[in-house]
Motif scaffolding. Structure first.
Motif, PDB file in Angstrom:
ATOM      1  N   PHE A 126     -90.262 -28.573  38.429  1.00 33.85           N
ATOM      2  CA  PHE A 126     -89.206 -27.579  38.463  1.00 33.85           C
ATOM      3  C   PHE A 126     -89.603 -26.423  37.567  1.00 33.85           C
ATOM      4  O   PHE A 126     -90.270 -26.613  36.549  1.00 33.85           O
ATOM      5  N   ALA A 127     -89.180 -25.231  37.932  1.00 37.36           N
ATOM      6  CA  ALA A 127     -89.418 -24.051  37.104  1.00 37.36           C
ATOM      7  C   ALA A 127     -88.128 -23.715  36.365  1.00 37.36           C
ATOM      8  O   ALA A 127     -87.043 -24.152  36.753  1.00 37.36           O
ATOM      9  N   VAL A 128     -88.260 -22.933  35.315  1.00 38.04           N
ATOM     10  CA  VAL A 128     -87.077 -22.465  34.601  1.00 38.04           C
ATOM     11  C   VAL A 128     -86.248 -21.610  35.556  1.00 38.04           C
ATOM     12  O   VAL A 128     -86.793 -20.877  36.382  1.00 38.04           O
ATOM     13  N   ASP A 129     -84.941 -21.726  35.501  1.00 44.07           N
ATOM     14  CA  ASP A 129     -83.952 -21.046  36.361  1.00 44.07           C
ATOM     15  C   ASP A 129     -83.830 -21.683  37.739  1.00 44.07           C
ATOM     16  O   ASP A 129     -83.101 -21.155  38.579  1.00 44.07           O
ATOM     17  N   ASP A 130     -84.509 -22.808  38.020  1.00 43.75           N
ATOM     18  CA  ASP A 130     -84.242 -23.552  39.251  1.00 43.75           C
ATOM     19  C   ASP A 130     -82.897 -24.253  39.117  1.00 43.75           C
ATOM     20  O   ASP A 130     -82.447 -24.543  38.011  1.00 43.75           O
ATOM     21  N   HIS A 131     -82.276 -24.534  40.237  1.00 43.03           N
ATOM     22  CA  HIS A 131     -81.015 -25.267  40.229  1.00 43.03           C
ATOM     23  C   HIS A 131     -81.258 -26.678  40.740  1.00 43.03           C
ATOM     24  O   HIS A 131     -81.915 -26.864  41.768  1.00 43.03           O
ATOM     25  N   VAL A 132     -80.725 -27.660  40.011  1.00 43.18           N
ATOM     26  CA  VAL A 132     -80.970 -29.066  40.329  1.00 43.18           C
ATOM     27  C   VAL A 132     -79.666 -29.847  40.317  1.00 43.18           C
ATOM     28  O   VAL A 132     -78.668 -29.436  39.723  1.00 43.18           O
TER      29      VAL A 132
END
Length: 135
Positions: free
Chosen positions: A21-27
């Motif tokens: 996951f990258a920073v600012d992804d939504h999970v």
């Protein structure tokens, strides 16, 4: 014993997915449902397996992520293992259109069928049941 362990490891490695996951992804965060316990406004089997749509704040090490939780979940730790997270696959075509409801003064509404889509007959040993699909 060593041979059996290596065989099991080879099975696990083939099924493992490389997820990052990258920073600012939504999970979504995985929660374990407990039978008979009221969790996240649902009880037992109806309780959700994944909750929220939370933003990834930072990556900690190789397998952990810090997630921005809502204030309602302030008592929960905000660092999760990668296996507890699922990526949100947003698709603009999945946006639902809804018609505004005509509410009565006591905040209720009446549903009326608009169309009969399908009719079927299911036969049991003794009787026949009519099944109607209504829009």
């Amino acid at each position: 014993m060593k041979i059996a362990q290596s065989r099991q490891k080879s099975y696990a490695d083939k099924r493992r997915k490389k997820i990052e996951f990258a920073v600012d992804d939504h999970v979504f965060v995985k929660v374990s449902p407990v039978k008979g316990v009221l969790r996240f406004c649902k009880k037992g089997e109806l309780s959700p397996m994944f909750i929220g749509l939370f933003e990834v704040l930072e990556k900690i090490g190789t397998l952990a992520y810090r997630v921005a939780l809502s204030p309602m979940l302030a008592g929960m730790h905000n660092v999760f293992h990668i296996s507890m997270l699922r990526k949100n696959m947003s698709n603009p075509s999945h946006v639902l259109n809804y018609d505004p409801l005509q509410l009565s003064p006591n905040m209720s509404y009446e549903e009326r069928p608009t169309q009969i889509r399908d009719r079927q007959e299911r036969s049991l040993r003794i009787k026949v049941i009519q099944i109607v699909k209504v829009k």
